[in-house]
Design an enzyme around this catalytic site. Structure first.
Site, short mmCIF file in Angstrom:
data_model
loop_
_atom_site.label_atom_id
_atom_site.label_comp_id
_atom_site.label_asym_id
_atom_site.label_seq_id
_atom_site.Cartn_x
_atom_site.Cartn_y
_atom_site.Cartn_z
N GLU A 162 0.83 -1.21 0.00
CA GLU A 162 0.00 0.00 0.00
C GLU A 162 0.86 1.26 0.00
O GLU A 162 0.37 2.34 -0.28
CB GLU A 162 -0.99 -0.01 1.16
CG GLU A 162 -0.49 0.52 2.47
CD GLU A 162 0.59 -0.31 3.16
OE1 GLU A 162 1.32 0.26 3.97
OE2 GLU A 162 0.70 -1.52 2.88
N ASP A 202 8.74 -12.30 -4.80
CA ASP A 202 8.70 -12.85 -3.46
C ASP A 202 9.91 -12.30 -2.70
O ASP A 202 11.03 -12.36 -3.19
CB ASP A 202 8.76 -14.38 -3.55
CG ASP A 202 8.77 -15.03 -2.20
OD1 ASP A 202 9.88 -15.21 -1.65
OD2 ASP A 202 7.70 -15.35 -1.68
N ASP A 231 6.63 -5.81 6.43
CA ASP A 231 5.25 -5.30 6.49
C ASP A 231 4.39 -6.29 5.72
O ASP A 231 3.94 -6.04 4.61
CB ASP A 231 5.20 -3.90 5.87
CG ASP A 231 3.84 -3.24 6.01
OD1 ASP A 231 2.96 -3.82 6.66
OD2 ASP A 231 3.67 -2.14 5.44
#
Length: 159
Positions: free
Chosen positions: A5, A56, A74
Site C-alpha cells: 500500500e 517474493d 510489512d
C-alpha cells in the site's frame, strides 16, 4: 518486504538521510491500485529514491549479495495456509534476514495483534522465534483503533 500500500515507503522516505528504499512486494495489482487511489502515498510512490520490485521477498533477498541498514517486514500475519508463513520462521531469520543486515543493522517486522487477550495468537510466537536468532530484540505495541486492539512489532539489532 511487503508494504504494497506504500505507507512504509512513505514513512521511510520522510528521513532525509535515507538514500534508497527498496519495496519488494509480490502483488503488483495491489501496489498499482494503491499507487493510484491512496493519495497520501502518491508523492512517495513518485520519489526517485523508491525502487519497487515485484517478487517474493525471500527469493529477492536470496539472490542478492546486498546488505541493508534496515529491513522492514510489512507482511500479512502468518496464518495457516497464508502466503507469508515462511517469512516468519527461524530458518528465514537466520539464513535470509541476518546475513543481509549490515553491522548495526536493524530488522523490524509487524507481529500481529498484541493485546492482553490476543497476544498469544501470533505476537508471542513471532517474538519468541526472533529471540532465538538475534541477541538484541525489543517487542513493542501500539493501540490501533481500526483493529480495536493493540498491534505488535518486533525490532532487532545486529549489535
Amino acid at each position: 518486504m511487503g508494504g504494497g500500500e506504500g505507507s512504509t515507503a512513505r514513512e521511510s522516505l520522510k528521513h532525509k538521510d535515507v538514500e534508497k528504499v527498496i519495496m519488494c512486494d509480490i502483488d503488483r495489482m495491489i501496489v498499482d491500485f494503491c499507487r493510484e487511489h491512496l493519495t497520501e502515498n502518491q508523492e512517495a510512490s513518485r520519489d526517485d529514491k523508491l525502487h519497487i520490485v515485484f517478487n517474493d521477498a525471500k527469493d529477492e533477498l536470496e539472490k542478492t549479495e546486498e546488505k541493508f541498514d534496515v529491513i522492514v517486514g510489512d507482511l500479512p500475519d502468518p496464518i495457516e495456509g497464508g502466503p507469508c508463513n515462511d517469512l516468519y520462521t527461524k530458518p528465514f531469520y537466520e539464513q535470509v534476514i541476518k546475513p543481509h543486515l549490515k553491522d548495526n543493522g536493524i530488522f523490524v517486522t509487524q507481529a500481529g495483534l498484541a493485546g492482553i487477550l490476543s497476544h498469544k495468537d501470533i505476537f508471542t510466537s513471532i517474538y519468541n522465534t526472533v529471540k532465538h536468532v538475534f541477541k538484541y530484540v525489543i517487542a513493542y505495541t501500539a493501540h490501533v483503533p481500526s483493529y480495536a486492539d493493540s498491534s505488535g512489532w518486533v525490532l532487532v539489532s545486529t549489535n
